[in-house]
Design a protein around this motif. Structure first.
Motif, mmCIF file in Angstrom:
data_model
loop_
_atom_site.group_PDB
_atom_site.id
_atom_site.type_symbol
_atom_site.label_atom_id
_atom_site.label_comp_id
_atom_site.label_asym_id
_atom_site.label_seq_id
_atom_site.Cartn_x
_atom_site.Cartn_y
_atom_site.Cartn_z
ATOM 1 N N PRO A 124 5.193 -5.311 -43.402
ATOM 2 C CA PRO A 124 6.193 -6.358 -43.137
ATOM 3 C C PRO A 124 7.173 -5.916 -42.049
ATOM 4 C CG PRO A 124 5.858 -6.109 -45.487
ATOM 5 C CD PRO A 124 5.092 -4.991 -44.841
ATOM 6 N N GLY A 125 7.362 -6.782 -41.054
ATOM 7 C CA GLY A 125 8.258 -6.469 -39.952
ATOM 8 C C GLY A 125 7.560 -5.998 -38.700
ATOM 9 N N SER A 126 6.314 -5.545 -38.807
ATOM 10 C CA SER A 126 5.575 -5.142 -37.605
ATOM 11 C C SER A 126 5.120 -6.390 -36.849
ATOM 12 C CB SER A 126 4.379 -4.274 -37.970
ATOM 13 O OG SER A 126 3.425 -5.036 -38.681
ATOM 14 N N ARG A 127 4.764 -6.208 -35.582
ATOM 15 C CA ARG A 127 4.450 -7.352 -34.721
ATOM 16 C C ARG A 127 2.997 -7.300 -34.273
ATOM 17 N NH1 ARG A 127 9.704 -5.621 -32.981
ATOM 18 N NH2 ARG A 127 11.253 -7.092 -33.783
ATOM 19 N N LYS A 128 2.357 -8.439 -34.314
ATOM 20 C CA LYS A 128 0.934 -8.534 -34.000
ATOM 21 C C LYS A 128 0.625 -8.197 -32.559
ATOM 22 C CE LYS A 128 1.428 -13.504 -33.185
ATOM 23 N NZ LYS A 128 2.904 -13.463 -33.436
ATOM 24 N N GLU A 129 1.606 -8.308 -31.674
ATOM 25 C CA GLU A 129 1.344 -8.087 -30.251
ATOM 26 C C GLU A 129 0.823 -6.679 -29.966
ATOM 27 O OE1 GLU A 129 3.523 -11.720 -30.594
ATOM 28 O OE2 GLU A 129 3.994 -9.732 -31.412
ATOM 29 N N GLU A 130 1.215 -5.692 -30.793
ATOM 30 C CA GLU A 130 0.776 -4.329 -30.522
ATOM 31 C C GLU A 130 -0.734 -4.171 -30.664
ATOM 32 O OE1 GLU A 130 1.659 -1.196 -33.536
ATOM 33 O OE2 GLU A 130 2.719 -2.817 -34.571
ATOM 34 N N TYR A 131 -1.395 -5.040 -31.413
ATOM 35 C CA TYR A 131 -2.838 -4.908 -31.585
ATOM 36 C C TYR A 131 -3.612 -5.315 -30.335
ATOM 37 C CZ TYR A 131 -1.494 -4.321 -36.405
ATOM 38 O OH TYR A 131 -0.902 -3.856 -37.554
ATOM 39 N N LEU A 132 -2.950 -5.992 -29.407
ATOM 40 C CA LEU A 132 -3.629 -6.366 -28.174
ATOM 41 C C LEU A 132 -4.026 -5.138 -27.368
ATOM 42 C CD1 LEU A 132 -1.503 -9.449 -27.037
ATOM 43 C CD2 LEU A 132 -3.607 -9.389 -28.402
ATOM 44 N N TYR A 133 -3.204 -4.090 -27.408
ATOM 45 C CA TYR A 133 -3.598 -2.855 -26.720
ATOM 46 C C TYR A 133 -4.079 -1.790 -27.699
ATOM 47 C CZ TYR A 133 1.160 -1.423 -28.062
ATOM 48 O OH TYR A 133 2.300 -1.146 -28.767
ATOM 49 N N LYS A 134 -3.664 -1.879 -28.940
ATOM 50 C CA LYS A 134 -3.934 -0.808 -29.895
ATOM 51 C C LYS A 134 -5.339 -0.866 -30.477
ATOM 52 C CE LYS A 134 -1.864 1.304 -34.032
ATOM 53 N NZ LYS A 134 -0.767 1.188 -35.031
ATOM 54 N N THR A 135 -5.846 -2.054 -30.803
ATOM 55 C CA THR A 135 -7.128 -2.145 -31.504
ATOM 56 C C THR A 135 -8.134 -3.116 -30.885
ATOM 57 O OG1 THR A 135 -6.248 -3.851 -33.006
ATOM 58 C CG2 THR A 135 -6.060 -1.549 -33.718
ATOM 59 N N ALA A 136 -7.703 -3.987 -29.974
ATOM 60 C CA ALA A 136 -8.581 -5.069 -29.514
ATOM 61 C C ALA A 136 -9.875 -4.537 -28.897
ATOM 62 C CB ALA A 136 -7.842 -5.953 -28.516
ATOM 63 N N ARG A 137 -9.772 -3.502 -28.093
ATOM 64 C CA ARG A 137 -10.986 -3.037 -27.411
ATOM 65 C C ARG A 137 -11.978 -2.403 -28.384
ATOM 66 N NH1 ARG A 137 -11.497 2.422 -25.754
ATOM 67 N NH2 ARG A 137 -9.663 3.743 -26.112
ATOM 68 N N TYR A 138 -11.481 -1.835 -29.474
ATOM 69 C CA TYR A 138 -12.379 -1.214 -30.445
ATOM 70 C C TYR A 138 -13.197 -2.274 -31.174
ATOM 71 C CZ TYR A 138 -9.622 2.903 -29.474
ATOM 72 O OH TYR A 138 -9.005 3.941 -28.823
ATOM 73 N N ALA A 139 -12.575 -3.408 -31.464
ATOM 74 C CA ALA A 139 -13.316 -4.516 -32.067
ATOM 75 C C ALA A 139 -14.295 -5.109 -31.059
ATOM 76 C CB ALA A 139 -12.342 -5.580 -32.563
#
Length: 391
Positions: free
Chosen positions: A178-193
């Motif tokens: 709770p409180g974290s932001r989804k935008e960080e997954y655009l650079y953090k995990t997107a390419r791995y998926a």
């Protein structure tokens, strides 16, 4: 190896461990130093550049909250402007890279503030604008989606499609504490998926605005119901393989994800704390009346999370995180009594990815996590194919 070389190697290992434990850009400001470390770790994922981070940090007086905000916003604005200029010149890839870094720098600028601060609302609006520009230029196109949850409070997500969709596709849901932001997954995990042929849905609990209403729901005791709503949304689309939905609950406060998975049998694989944080809090309370070991055993028998999770679970932690390795291992063994298909991976100091949230080396952690997810979803697909063949 000669004895002298062995001794030097051991001393080097100890020195490295001490250095990693003691490193702090601002020794008297651990929270800001940790945020800078997170930003530096994001560089290898495209979420920042080391030089920009260090240059910005050199201009910051950590005792001045406004100074922190101004300097990171200045760096974010410069990256956003470079992205806009590149896009107008037809250089889409350069534009995307700069927008993605701007997202992270705006998040850093917002770090010290609560939801009521007008400065927070301003930088988050710019952050989301950069994120939306980035998503619009992806191929295949990504979507900004609204997900019904509470009667007057919907969630917002970013759905990044599989790179070459053919029929129903596997999806990994990425959601933080709770409180974290989804935008960080655009650079953090997107390419791995993407590299493993999966679609990715990045979602947070901050609602479809800039998070000002989040305080109204943050204290709810049923945050886990958000997981079911997200799965409902995916299945209603008609382009998702209902048997290949995985979830990555990112962060130490992701026990609500474990609770959600326990309530929802439609998730095929989960990377979350598996109830460890929940069990840790129960054990902490039990210490007031019993020893830690007896407390953990007693509370594990009463814990409903591990008992009702039916899908495979991976728990990853860093050795330098908030919980001690031996304590985590003991909690894990208690959970495994109820759920055999659960795996614990503790990243050691000697291999990095050992900080809280693997912020010192997110690459190493994400490679391990997404390989595990891919293996689990593939195994489930083979199992279903085998059953059809037998029939």
């Amino acid at each position: 190896m000669p004895h002298g070389a062995t001794k030097r190697a051991a001393e080097s290992s100890v020195d490295a461990e001490c250095s990693s434990r003691a490193w702090s850009y601002w020794p008297d400001f651990e929270d800001l130093s940790n945020e800078l470390a997170r930003l530096l770790g994001a560089a290898q994922e495209g979420g920042s550049t080391v030089s920009e981070c260090l240059l910005t940090a050199s201009r910051i007086d950590p005792q001045d909250e406004d100074n922190w905000y101004r300097e990171w916003k200045k760096t974010a604005d410069a990256s956003r402007e470079r992205g806009d200029t590149a896009f107008r010149g037809g250089h889409v890839l350069t534009a995307q890279s700069n927008w993605l870094r701007a997202v992270n720098y705006y998040q850093a600028a917002a770090y010290p503030f609560d939801a009521a601060d007008n400065r927070l609302q301003g930088v988050l609006a710019r952050m989301r604008s950069c994120a939306h520009h980035y998503l619009e230029q992806l191929t295949p196109a990504a979507e900004v989606v609204d997900i019904p949850w509470l009667d007057d409070y919907s969630l917002q997500g970013y759905l990044l499609p599989a790179p070459a969709p053919a029929g129903l596709v596997p999806v990994v849901i990425c959601i933080g504490e709770p409180g974290s932001r989804k935008e960080e997954y655009l650079y953090k995990t997107a390419r791995y998926a993407r590299d493993r042929g999966m679609a990715m849905l990045a979602v947070d609990l901050l609602g479809s605005g800039t998070g000002a209403q989040f305080e109204k729901v943050a204290g709810r005791s049923d945050l886990e119901t958000a997981i079911g709503s997200v799965v409902d949304y995916l299945l209603a689309r008609g382009d998702v393989d209902e048997r290949r939905i995985a979830i990555l609950g990112d962060g130490a406060g992701s026990s609500f994800v474990a609770r959600g998975v326990a309530l929802d049998r439609r998730v095929a694989a989960a990377v979350c704390d598996g109830g460890i944080w929940d069990l840790h809090e129960r054990a902490f309370l039990m210490q007031r009346v019993a020893s830690l070991h007896c407390g953990v055993a007693a509370m594990s028998r009463r814990s409903s999370i591990a008992r009702y999770i039916k899908c495979p679970v991976l728990v990853t932690l860093g050795e330098r995180g908030w919980l001690e390795k031996d304590h985590v291992t003991m909690l894990f063994e208690q959970i495994r009594d109820h759920h055999r298909d659960i795996q614990l991976k503790i990243f050691q100091r000697s291999e990095t990815a050992a900080a809280q949230g693997h912020s010192d080396n997110p690459t190493l952690a994400n490679e391990y996590i997404f390989d595990w997810i891919a293996d689990r979803l593939a195994a489930d697909a083979r199992h279903r194919l085998g059953r059809r063949t037998q029939a």
